[in-house]
Structure formats: C-alpha cells, structure tokens
Write a protein that holds these residues in place. Structure first.
Motif, PDB file in Angstrom:
ATOM      1  N   TYR A  31       0.844  -1.190   0.000  1.00 52.86           N
ATOM      2  CA  TYR A  31       0.000   0.000   0.000  1.00 52.86           C
ATOM      3  C   TYR A  31       0.878   1.238   0.000  1.00 52.86           C
ATOM      4  CZ  TYR A  31      -4.107  -2.836   1.014  1.00 52.86           C
ATOM      5  OH  TYR A  31      -5.130  -3.747   0.941  1.00 52.86           O
ATOM      6  N   TYR A  33       0.962   5.696  -0.309  1.00 56.34           N
ATOM      7  CA  TYR A  33       0.158   6.873   0.030  1.00 56.34           C
ATOM      8  C   TYR A  33       0.936   8.142  -0.278  1.00 56.34           C
ATOM      9  CZ  TYR A  33      -1.604   3.187   3.160  1.00 56.34           C
ATOM     10  OH  TYR A  33      -2.068   2.005   3.683  1.00 56.34           O
ATOM     11  N   TYR A  35       0.707  12.175   1.210  1.00 49.06           N
ATOM     12  CA  TYR A  35       0.157  13.166   2.128  1.00 49.06           C
ATOM     13  C   TYR A  35       0.857  14.486   1.846  1.00 49.06           C
ATOM     14  CZ  TYR A  35      -1.524   9.312   5.131  1.00 49.06           C
ATOM     15  OH  TYR A  35      -2.167   8.204   5.642  1.00 49.06           O
ATOM     16  N   PHE A  45      -4.095  13.811   4.237  1.00 51.86           N
ATOM     17  CA  PHE A  45      -4.097  12.687   3.305  1.00 51.86           C
ATOM     18  C   PHE A  45      -4.489  13.164   1.912  1.00 51.86           C
ATOM     19  CE2 PHE A  45      -4.806   8.590   1.587  1.00 51.86           C
ATOM     20  CZ  PHE A  45      -6.059   8.550   1.009  1.00 51.86           C
ATOM     21  N   SER A  48      -4.418   7.067  -1.597  1.00 50.93           N
ATOM     22  CA  SER A  48      -3.807   5.765  -1.337  1.00 50.93           C
ATOM     23  C   SER A  48      -3.897   4.922  -2.594  1.00 50.93           C
ATOM     24  CB  SER A  48      -4.470   5.067  -0.149  1.00 50.93           C
ATOM     25  OG  SER A  48      -5.839   4.839  -0.402  1.00 50.93           O
ATOM     26  N   SER A  55      -7.051   3.522  -4.309  1.00 50.34           N
ATOM     27  CA  SER A  55      -8.047   2.892  -3.444  1.00 50.34           C
ATOM     28  C   SER A  55      -8.867   3.932  -2.685  1.00 50.34           C
ATOM     29  CB  SER A  55      -7.403   1.905  -2.475  1.00 50.34           C
ATOM     30  OG  SER A  55      -6.344   2.501  -1.765  1.00 50.34           O
ATOM     31  N   GLU A  56      -8.245   5.039  -2.318  1.00 51.74           N
ATOM     32  CA  GLU A  56      -8.984   6.137  -1.684  1.00 51.74           C
ATOM     33  C   GLU A  56      -8.321   7.448  -2.060  1.00 51.74           C
ATOM     34  OE1 GLU A  56      -9.548   3.725   2.453  1.00 51.74           O
ATOM     35  OE2 GLU A  56      -9.819   5.881   2.566  1.00 51.74           O
ATOM     36  N   GLN A  98      -2.990  -3.212   4.916  1.00 45.86           N
ATOM     37  CA  GLN A  98      -3.869  -2.099   5.256  1.00 45.86           C
ATOM     38  C   GLN A  98      -3.488  -1.531   6.614  1.00 45.86           C
ATOM     39  OE1 GLN A  98      -7.601  -4.148   5.057  1.00 45.86           O
ATOM     40  NE2 GLN A  98      -8.043  -3.341   3.031  1.00 45.86           N
ATOM     41  N   ILE A  99      -3.617  -0.220   6.754  1.00 42.60           N
ATOM     42  CA  ILE A  99      -3.159   0.394   8.000  1.00 42.60           C
ATOM     43  C   ILE A  99      -4.030   0.034   9.184  1.00 42.60           C
ATOM     44  CG2 ILE A  99      -1.965   2.292   6.894  1.00 42.60           C
ATOM     45  CD1 ILE A  99      -4.397   4.011   7.901  1.00 42.60           C
ATOM     46  N   GLN A 104       2.405   2.633   9.209  1.00 41.53           N
ATOM     47  CA  GLN A 104       2.609   3.341   7.959  1.00 41.53           C
ATOM     48  C   GLN A 104       3.929   4.112   8.100  1.00 41.53           C
ATOM     49  OE1 GLN A 104      -0.088   6.654   5.888  1.00 41.53           O
ATOM     50  NE2 GLN A 104      -1.035   4.654   6.030  1.00 41.53           N
TER      51      GLN A 104
ATOM     52  N   ASN B  31      -6.546   1.637  14.997  1.00 40.73           N
ATOM     53  CA  ASN B  31      -5.288   1.825  15.701  1.00 40.73           C
ATOM     54  C   ASN B  31      -4.963   3.310  15.769  1.00 40.73           C
ATOM     55  OD1 ASN B  31      -3.502   2.716  13.404  1.00 40.73           O
ATOM     56  ND2 ASN B  31      -3.977   0.671  12.633  1.00 40.73           N
ATOM     57  N   GLN B  33      -1.389   5.794  15.815  1.00 33.72           N
ATOM     58  CA  GLN B  33       0.058   5.772  15.620  1.00 33.72           C
ATOM     59  C   GLN B  33       0.646   7.123  16.022  1.00 33.72           C
ATOM     60  OE1 GLN B  33       1.271   3.792  11.932  1.00 33.72           O
ATOM     61  NE2 GLN B  33      -0.829   3.074  11.600  1.00 33.72           N
ATOM     62  N   TYR B  35       3.962   9.731  15.789  1.00 36.31           N
ATOM     63  CA  TYR B  35       5.105  10.077  14.942  1.00 36.31           C
ATOM     64  C   TYR B  35       5.857  11.251  15.549  1.00 36.31           C
ATOM     65  CZ  TYR B  35       3.008   7.288  11.195  1.00 36.31           C
ATOM     66  OH  TYR B  35       2.493   6.263  10.448  1.00 36.31           O
ATOM     67  N   HIS B  45       8.151   7.129  12.450  1.00 32.12           N
ATOM     68  CA  HIS B  45       7.171   6.326  13.165  1.00 32.12           C
ATOM     69  C   HIS B  45       7.725   5.927  14.522  1.00 32.12           C
ATOM     70  CE1 HIS B  45       4.655   2.860  14.174  1.00 32.12           C
ATOM     71  NE2 HIS B  45       3.739   3.465  13.433  1.00 32.12           N
ATOM     72  N   ASN B  97      -8.534   3.599   4.933  1.00 30.87           N
ATOM     73  CA  ASN B  97      -7.175   3.100   4.812  1.00 30.87           C
ATOM     74  C   ASN B  97      -6.174   4.235   4.707  1.00 30.87           C
ATOM     75  OD1 ASN B  97      -5.295   0.982   4.707  1.00 30.87           O
ATOM     76  ND2 ASN B  97      -5.149   1.199   2.492  1.00 30.87           N
ATOM     77  N   ASN B  98      -6.404   5.275   5.497  1.00 33.91           N
ATOM     78  CA  ASN B  98      -5.425   6.337   5.573  1.00 33.91           C
ATOM     79  C   ASN B  98      -5.423   6.858   7.002  1.00 33.91           C
ATOM     80  OD1 ASN B  98      -8.096   7.494   4.224  1.00 33.91           O
ATOM     81  ND2 ASN B  98      -7.272   9.100   5.532  1.00 33.91           N
ATOM     82  N   LEU B  99      -4.441   7.638   7.327  1.00 33.47           N
ATOM     83  CA  LEU B  99      -4.305   8.165   8.673  1.00 33.47           C
ATOM     84  C   LEU B  99      -4.828   9.590   8.747  1.00 33.47           C
ATOM     85  CD1 LEU B  99      -0.731   6.891   9.602  1.00 33.47           C
ATOM     86  CD2 LEU B  99      -2.928   6.011  10.423  1.00 33.47           C
TER      87      LEU B  99
END
Lengths: 115, 111
Positions: A31, A33, A35, A45, A48, A55-56, A98-99, A104, B31, B33, B35, B45, B97-99
């Motif tokens: 995957y 990304y 940002y 973001f 992705s 995907s997004e 997938q996160i 990530q 989740n 995370q 940084y 990370h 599926n992103n942060l």
C-alpha cells in the motif's frame, strides 16, 4: 533498516508548470500513500494506492493530481498545473498491509515551492 | 473533523524530566500511531497501538489508549535534548485506509 525514499528533497517551480514527485516505497509493502503538509498545518491525506489503482482519495486530490507506479519500485505524484497553494511538504508513505493492521512508514518528504 | 487534536500545543521541559502529550479523536479507530517530526523534516514512526490494547512500551516511550474517552497519551521518560521535535498522533479509522493526523505538540527539551 528499509526506508521510504523521496526525490527531490526540494523542488521549486513556476505557477502553471507540471511537477513530478518521486518515491520509492519499502520493497515488500503493498500500500502506498501521498500526504501533504502546508507549512505550520496538519498533515493531510491525499491518496492511497493498491494493486495499481487508487483505493482512496481526499477532496484535495482533484483532477490536477495523478499517481502512477511506472515500474516495480517507483511511485510518483504528478501535479499537472501547479498553483501557489500547492506549496507544501509532500510525504510518501507505505505500509505492508492495510493500516488497520500495520504501521505506515513515511519518507523524508519533498518540499515543493510554487512561485 | 475526523482528525485529532493534541494538547498541549507546546511543551517545554528540562532534560531528564518526563514529557506527556495527549491526543483526542472523534470516531471509531482500528489503531493509533504516534510520529515524531524534527523541524522541516520527515515523519518518524514511533509506535502503533491497536484499539484492543490499552498500553504499549518502546524504550523510553509509553503510549496509552482509552477508547471510551477517545484519547491517547504519549509519555517520554528521562527526556533528552535530542527529543526536541513535534509529536503527532494519527488515527487509523474504521473503514478508512489512511491516517488522520492531529495538530501536533511541539516539545522542547532544554539541556
């Protein structure tokens, strides 16, 4: 330790010009990304990418932006006609899966300055 | 907003002291995370904590997660001048599926 790499570290361009930002994700990651972080603001973001397709994507990622994985290692972000407000730090990131399940990892960023 | 908020926005401590940074978020997450970002540099990370975990340690770092309060904290023990940086929490929301990043805490450790 494997890491995400990005080139160039700094790109200066004139408004209206096209830029391509390059990234090499971690090799076994699936995957990818992009940002961005405008100076002094949050990391936002953009998009992705998985299995060779988007995907997004966020509202920021409009028709001026595109991504591509031209070969087995590179992942690129293209801005077709840059605007002043595109000036920001652009970060590439990758994750093994997938996160929801995985960390990530981010690259060092490309600072884009649009004049 | 789907993104989180950190507090304090800025924290200044003496070397050797502990630093605690807090993060809140608004939706259901898989989740969270943490940084670190040195000025003008990339995002490093630090630690991932899953929604079914309450506490996690990594070296001098301790992260807690309270899903009932939708909050997390990062504790750095025995701080060093090299810990001076901005610290961000980023949540991985259910179904995305992103942060989503918080606003960050700027930590200054005075030697």
């Amino acid at each position: 330790e494997p890491e995400v790499t990005q080139t160039p570290s700094h790109q200066v361009t004139q408004m209206g010009q096209e830029v391509i930002l390059r990234c090499v994700p971690i090799s076994n990651h699936l995957y990818f990304y992009w940002y961005r972080q405008i100076l002094g603001q949050k990391v936002e973001f953009l998009v992705s990418f998985y299995n060779n397709e988007i995907s997004e994507k966020s509202e920021i990622f409009d028709d001026q932006f595109s991504v591509e994985r031209p070969d087995g290692s590179n992942f690129t972000l293209k801005i077709r006609s840059t605007k002043l407000e595109d000036s920001a730090m652009y970060f590439c990131a990758s994750s093994e899966w997938q996160i929801a399940y995985n960390e990530q990892f981010f690259g060092p960023g490309t600072r884009l300055t649009v004049l | 907003s789907q993104q989180g908020e950190e507090d304090p926005q800025a924290l200044s401590i003496q070397e050797g002291e502990n630093a605690t940074m807090n993060c809140s978020y608004k939706t259901s997450i898989n989740n969270l995370q943490w940084y670190r970002q040195n000025s003008g540099r990339g995002l490093v990370h630090l630690i991932l904590i899953r929604s079914n975990e309450r506490e996690k340690h990594s070296g001098r770092l301790r992260v807690t997660l309270d899903t009932s309060k939708k909050s997390s904290s990062l504790l750095i023990t025995a701080s060093r001048a090299a810990d001076t940086a901005s610290y961000f929490c980023a949540n991985g929301q259910t179904g995305a599926n992103n942060l989503f990043f918080g606003t960050g805490t700027r930590l200054t450790v005075i030697p």
